[in-house]
Write a protein that holds these residues in place. Structure first.
Motif, short mmCIF file in Angstrom:
data_model
loop_
_atom_site.label_atom_id
_atom_site.label_comp_id
_atom_site.label_asym_id
_atom_site.label_seq_id
_atom_site.Cartn_x
_atom_site.Cartn_y
_atom_site.Cartn_z
N PRO A 204 0.82 -1.23 0.00
CA PRO A 204 0.00 0.00 0.00
C PRO A 204 0.85 1.27 0.00
O PRO A 204 0.35 2.34 -0.37
N GLY A 208 7.38 1.79 -0.44
CA GLY A 208 8.12 2.93 0.13
C GLY A 208 8.58 3.95 -0.89
O GLY A 208 9.22 4.95 -0.55
N ILE A 243 -2.18 -4.02 3.99
CA ILE A 243 -1.21 -4.84 4.74
C ILE A 243 0.21 -4.26 4.61
O ILE A 243 1.09 -4.89 4.04
N PRO A 244 0.42 -3.04 5.16
CA PRO A 244 1.76 -2.46 5.06
C PRO A 244 2.80 -3.32 5.79
O PRO A 244 2.47 -3.98 6.77
N LYS A 245 4.04 -3.27 5.29
CA LYS A 245 5.14 -4.02 5.91
C LYS A 245 6.21 -3.06 6.43
O LYS A 245 6.55 -2.07 5.78
N SER A 246 6.72 -3.34 7.62
CA SER A 246 7.93 -2.66 8.09
C SER A 246 8.60 -3.58 9.10
O SER A 246 7.92 -4.36 9.76
N HIS A 248 10.59 -2.07 11.39
CA HIS A 248 10.97 -1.14 12.46
C HIS A 248 9.80 -0.82 13.38
O HIS A 248 8.75 -0.38 12.92
P1 A2P Z 1 11.20 -0.99 6.52
O1 A2P Z 1 10.69 -2.41 6.51
O2 A2P Z 1 12.71 -0.91 6.47
O3 A2P Z 1 10.59 -0.15 7.60
P2 A2P Z 1 4.91 -1.65 1.29
O4 A2P Z 1 4.16 -2.08 2.50
O5 A2P Z 1 4.16 -0.72 0.39
O6 A2P Z 1 5.51 -2.82 0.53
O7 A2P Z 1 6.14 -0.77 1.78
C1 A2P Z 1 7.15 -1.36 2.55
C2 A2P Z 1 8.38 -0.47 2.50
O8 A2P Z 1 8.09 0.79 3.10
C3 A2P Z 1 9.50 -1.08 3.25
O9 A2P Z 1 10.68 -0.77 2.56
C4 A2P Z 1 9.46 -0.38 4.61
O10 A2P Z 1 10.76 -0.30 5.13
C5 A2P Z 1 8.94 1.00 4.24
N1 A2P Z 1 8.08 1.59 5.28
C6 A2P Z 1 7.02 1.02 5.89
N2 A2P Z 1 6.45 1.87 6.75
C7 A2P Z 1 7.15 3.03 6.69
C8 A2P Z 1 7.04 4.29 7.34
N3 A2P Z 1 6.10 4.51 8.23
N4 A2P Z 1 7.95 5.25 7.02
C9 A2P Z 1 8.93 5.02 6.12
N5 A2P Z 1 9.08 3.84 5.46
C10 A2P Z 1 8.20 2.85 5.75
#
Ligand code: A2P
Length: 296
Positions: A204, A208, A243-246, A248
């Motif tokens: 979503p 990034g 379903i955002p991924k991080s 951190h």
């Molecule tokens: P990281 O896992 O190092 O935090 P998507 O869900 O669209 O695939 O996006 C995932 C990417 O966005 C990952 O590279 C994640 O990095 C980064 N990301 C997720 N949440 C944030 C946030 N709140 N601020 C900055 N980058 C984010």
């Protein structure tokens, strides 16, 4: 005293990530916001991310056979030691495992890795032209057997859903597709909604890549939120699941903290204007045509 009581009541009924569910057309419910685990493979990183997500209220965890991390997710969830019925788990059958027997047998392997008796949602990962109907017939039987509570598809275009409808006994309740400000998919969202199919956005945040877009930075400045938060809020207000991924903790928390503000009609339109129909991954039509031969 009365005021305090009212305040407490209002607080407890406020929408947040843990109590915000969507109704699926099969009668089940699904959290509108979940946690994607694509590209997380290190177990220590996994444990930390899953614990953090759970503590910040995420209840839906989305994996796939193709991610090769179902075992990691199962191990991390086991360490949380929480009741199974408090989680919502999704996995997806990969192209190589499609077909009637392949779907059922590989789901059993996935469940072993996840260390579970059932998944809440099972998806066909990509449409392919071989065993197109047999795979769905397996999914309908899997649902009857209880190994998956709900069944759906991923990366299906309108034409794939229309074709599926010619032989399906029941239609998918979810279509998980790429949706981000750069790929807003408005016609697909409308089509899914008109057919009682919930759209769930993978990546979503556009992996990034849109977090520094000037228009989104301007909306973020207006609202006092981060660009990630306004993007995720835009999705929620479009009525779709995310379903955002991080990996951190701070970002996992930030991404869940999107229930105390609303984007105005103008801000929604500003977000809509970012669309360029840019995909970060594959074109479903090509995957359908070439199947496993199509490179990742
Ligand atoms: P990281 O896992 O190092 O935090 P998507 O869900 O669209 O695939 O996006 C995932 C990417 O966005 C990952 O590279 C994640 O990095 C980064 N990301 C997720 N949440 C944030 C946030 N709140 N601020 C900055 N980058 C984010």
């Amino acid at each position: 005293m009365l005021q305090l009581k009212q305040l407490t009541k209002r607080r407890t009924t406020m929408t947040n990530i843990s109590n915000n569910y969507l109704n699926l057309s099969d009668g089940n419910k699904m959290p509108q916001q979940g946690f994607g685990v694509y590209k997380i493979t290190d177990q220590a990183e996994f444990d930390q991310a899953i614990e953090s997500a759970w503590n910040h209220g995420y209840r839906l965890f989305d994996t796939a056979q193709m991610y090769k991390n179902e075992q990691n997710l199962g191990d991390s969830l086991k360490k949380l030691n929480v009741p199974r019925d408090e989680m919502f788990i999704t996995t997806k059958i990969s192209e190589a495992n499609q077909g009637y027997d392949g779907s059922i047998n590989s789901l059993k392997e996935s469940l072993k890795k996840l260390q579970m008796d059932y998944v809440d949602l099972l998806l066909i990962h990509w449409p392919i032209n071989t065993d197109f109907f047999e795979t769905w017939r397996a999914f309908e039987d899997i649902k009857k057997s209880g190994l998956a509570k709900s069944i759906g598809v991923s990366n299906y275009d309108m034409v794939h859903l229309q074709y599926l409808a010619t032989q399906a006994h029941e239609m998918p309740v979810i279509n998980q597709i790429e949706v981000s400000p750069l790929m807003s998919q408005k016609p697909m969202l409308k089509f899914n909604a008109e057919n009682n199919i919930i759209t769930q956005a993978w990546s979503p945040l556009g992996r990034g890549k849109v977090l520094n877009h000037p228009t989104i930075l301007a909306v973020a400045k207006d609202t006092g939120k981060s660009t990630a938060q306004v993007i995720l809020r835009w999705h929620l207000q479009n009525g779709i699941a995310i379903i955002p991924k991080s990996i951190h903790d701070e970002r996992i928390a930030q991404n869940a903290d999107i229930y105390d503000f609303e984007l105005s009609t103008l801000q929604m339109e500003q977000m809509d204007s970012v669309n360029t129909n840019h995909r970060v991954s594959k074109e479903p039509e090509l995957v359908y045509e070439f199947g496993e031969q199509y490179p990742y």
